[in-house]
Scaffold this active site. Structure first.
Site, PDB file in Angstrom:
ATOM      1  N   ASP A 153       0.766  -1.102  -0.039  1.00 34.87           N
ATOM      2  CA  ASP A 153       0.067  -0.114   0.079  1.00 34.87           C
ATOM      3  C   ASP A 153       0.942   1.298  -0.225  1.00 34.87           C
ATOM      4  O   ASP A 153       1.925   1.232  -0.490  1.00 34.87           O
ATOM      5  CB  ASP A 153      -0.948  -0.157   1.137  1.00 34.87           C
ATOM      6  N   HIS A 185      -3.761   6.228   3.512  1.00 36.95           N
ATOM      7  CA  HIS A 185      -4.462   4.794   2.997  1.00 36.95           C
ATOM      8  C   HIS A 185      -3.978   3.506   3.709  1.00 36.95           C
ATOM      9  O   HIS A 185      -4.523   2.501   4.311  1.00 36.95           O
ATOM     10  CB  HIS A 185      -4.507   4.594   1.599  1.00 36.95           C
ATOM     11  N   SER A 342     -11.335  -1.446  -0.636  1.00 37.84           N
ATOM     12  CA  SER A 342     -10.080  -1.274   0.009  1.00 37.84           C
ATOM     13  C   SER A 342     -10.410  -1.425   1.323  1.00 37.84           C
ATOM     14  O   SER A 342      -9.430  -2.026   2.136  1.00 37.84           O
ATOM     15  CB  SER A 342      -9.430   0.183   0.037  1.00 37.84           C
TER      16      SER A 342
END
Length: 399
Positions: A153, A185, A342
Site C-alpha cells: 500500500d 491509506h 479497500s
C-alpha cells in the site's frame, strides 16, 4: 522457387512466434516501460537473456535504459525494463519470452474519507464479522499464535499506538519516497487488519511494503515488485504458510500482475485483494479476477452492497467496507473513517491471519475454504451474482 517458399515459410513462422505486446492502448500507460514475462526456461538462458536485453536497452536508450527489476515468484519469472522500440522488438523475438505488457498506473480502492478526531466506538465492521446478524457493535475474538501480514500500500505509520510495536517496515518501491505513509491509506488498512482496538487480528505482525505514493497511485511494475519481495521474504523467514498479502489495489485487466499473484498463491502465500470500486463485474479488473486470490466485495451497515462495490462470480466473499474507522497517518493517535472495497479487503486479510493462528488453518486454499464454511450466508442485499456470503470469525457463541 522451392527454396523461396521454404524461406518465406520460415519467416512467417518467426513472425507468428513473436511474443505478444499487451495493453497497447490502455489508459495511463508509462512510455518506454514494459514488464516482460518469461516462459519456463533454464536459469542460465534466463540470465543470458537479461544481460543481453539490459545491454541493448542501455546502448539504444542511454543511461535511462535497462532492466529496473527482475521478478521470481515460484514459477513466475520476468522483469521490468525501460527501453525503446528496437530493444522491445529484440525482446519480443526471443522464443523464451511469453508476453510483454506496457507498464502503467494503478490506484488504491478507497471511495471517500471522513475525518475523525475522536476515538469513539465506531468499529461496526468488527462487530459484523463476529456476529451472524448486523447491528451488534461488540467484537468477539480469541487469543493467538504469531502470524504476518504484508500490507502492499502507501506505507504504514508503524509508530501508531494501534500497532503496539508489531508493525515494521519491509520494503519501499516508490523512488525518492521516504519510509513513511504520506497518504494514510496504508495505515488505515493496517489498522483494520491488525490494530489493537480497530483490527480483526490484534496479534498479527504487520509489514509495510510501499508500492503506492502520496496520491495512492503506483505502477504495475512496482506492485509486482512488492508481491515478489513479500513472497521471497516470507519464504526466507520460513513463515509463508502463516502469512498473508493484502492488496487494496485495482485497475483494468493486467495479465502480468494476475500471473504473479497466481504464482504467489502457488508458492503458499494467501493473497487477499479488493474487488475494486467501479460498480462493475470484478472479473474485468486486476487482480480481483485472479481465481487463486481471495477477492472481497463490500457491504454497508445494513448488509447492502454499495453501488460502488464491484460484484460477480470472481468475488469470493463480502466484508464491511462502508464508514470503516481505523488508524491514520497524521499522528500516533489519529483516526479516520473511510469507505471502499479497500476497507473490506483488510477485514478478510485480518481474518486470514486470525484463522491461521486460532484454528491453525494452513495454506491459501484451506484458508479460503474455511472462510466460506464459516461465513454467514444469504444476508447480502443485491449481491448481483456474487456468492452471498458475509465474513464471520467463528465466534463460538453463534456457531
Amino acid at each position: 522457387m522451392k527454396t523461396f517458399y521454404l524461406i518465406l515459410a520460415a519467416l512467417v513462422s518467426l513472425a507468428l512466434a513473436k511474443a505478444p505486446l499487451m495493453n497497447r492502448e490502455t489508459a495511463d500507460t508509462i512510455a518506454d516501460n514494459y514488464i516482460v514475462v518469461m516462459k519456463k526456461a533454464d536459469p542460465n538462458k534466463l540470465r543470458s537473456h537479461y544481460r543481453l536485453m539490459h545491454t541493448s536497452a542501455q546502448v539504444t536508450k542511454g543511461d535511462d535504459g535497462g532492466i529496473v527489476k527482475t521478478y521470481q515468484v515460484s514459477g513466475f519469472n520476468g522483469y521490468h525494463i525501460k527501453c525503446n522500440n528496437a530493444t522491445l522488438e529484440n525482446i519480443r523475438n526471443d522464443p523464451i519470452v511469453d508476453y510483454v505488457v506496457r507498464d502503467g498506473l494503478v490506484t488504491a480502492q478507497a471511495a471517500y474519507i471522513v475525518p475523525r478526531a475522536d476515538a469513539a466506538a465506531t468499529t461496526w465492521g468488527l462487530g459484523r464479522i463476529s456476529h451472524r446478524a448486523p447491528g451488534v457493535a461488540a467484537y468477539v475474538n480469541r487469543i493467538a499464535a504469531p502470524t504476518h501480514a504484508y500490507i502492499l500500500d502507501t506505507g504504514v505509520r508503524v509508530t501508531h499506538k494501534e500497532f503496539g510495536g508489531r508493525a515494521t517496515w519491509g520494503k519501499n518501491f516508490i523512488s525518492g519516497a521516504q519510509d513513511v505513509d504520506d497518504n494514510g491509506h496504508g495505515t488505515h488498512i493496517a489498522g483494520t487488519v491488525g490494530g489493537n482496538t480497530v483490527g480483526v487480528d490484534n496479534s498479527t505482525r504487520l509489514i509495510a511494503v510501499k508500492v503506492l505514493d502520496n496520491n495512492s497511485t503506483g505502477t504495475w511494475s512496482g506492485i509486482i515488485a512488492g508481491v515478489d519481495w513479500a513472497v521471497n521474504d516470507a519464504q526466507a523467514q520460513g513463515r509463508i504458510s502463516r502469512s498473508v498479502i493484502n492488496m487494496s489495489i485495482g485497475g483494468p485487466k493486467y495479465s502480468a500482475l494476475d500471473d504473479c499473484v497466481k504464482n504467489a498463491v502457488g508458492a503458499g502465500m494467501t493473497v487477499v485483494v479488493a474487488a475494486s470500486n467501479y460498480g462493475a463485474d470484478a472479473c474485468t479488473y486486476s487482480p480481483a479476477l485472479v481465481p487463486e486470490a481471495i477477492t472481497v466485495a463490500a457491504i454497508d451497515e445494513s448488509d447492502n452492497r454499495p453501488g460502488w462495490s464491484n460484484w460477480g462470480t470472481c468475488v469470493d466473499i463480502f466484508a464491511p467496507g462502508n464508514n470503516i474507522y481505523s488508524a491514520w497517518k497524521d499522528s500516533d493517535t489519529s483516526y479516520m473513517t473511510m469507505s471502499g472495497t479497500s476497507m473490506a479487503s483488510p477485514h478478510i486479510a485480518g481474518l486470514a491471519t486470525y484463522l491461521m493462528s486460532r484454528e491453525f488453518v494452513s495454506g491459501p486454499a484451506d484458508v479460503a475454504k474455511r472462510m466460506v464454511e464459516l461465513g454467514t450466508p444469504g444476508k447480502v442485499k443485491n449481491p448481483n451474482g456474487s456468492p452471498n456470503v458475509i465474513a464471520f470469525n467463528g465466534n463460538k457463541a453463534e456457531l
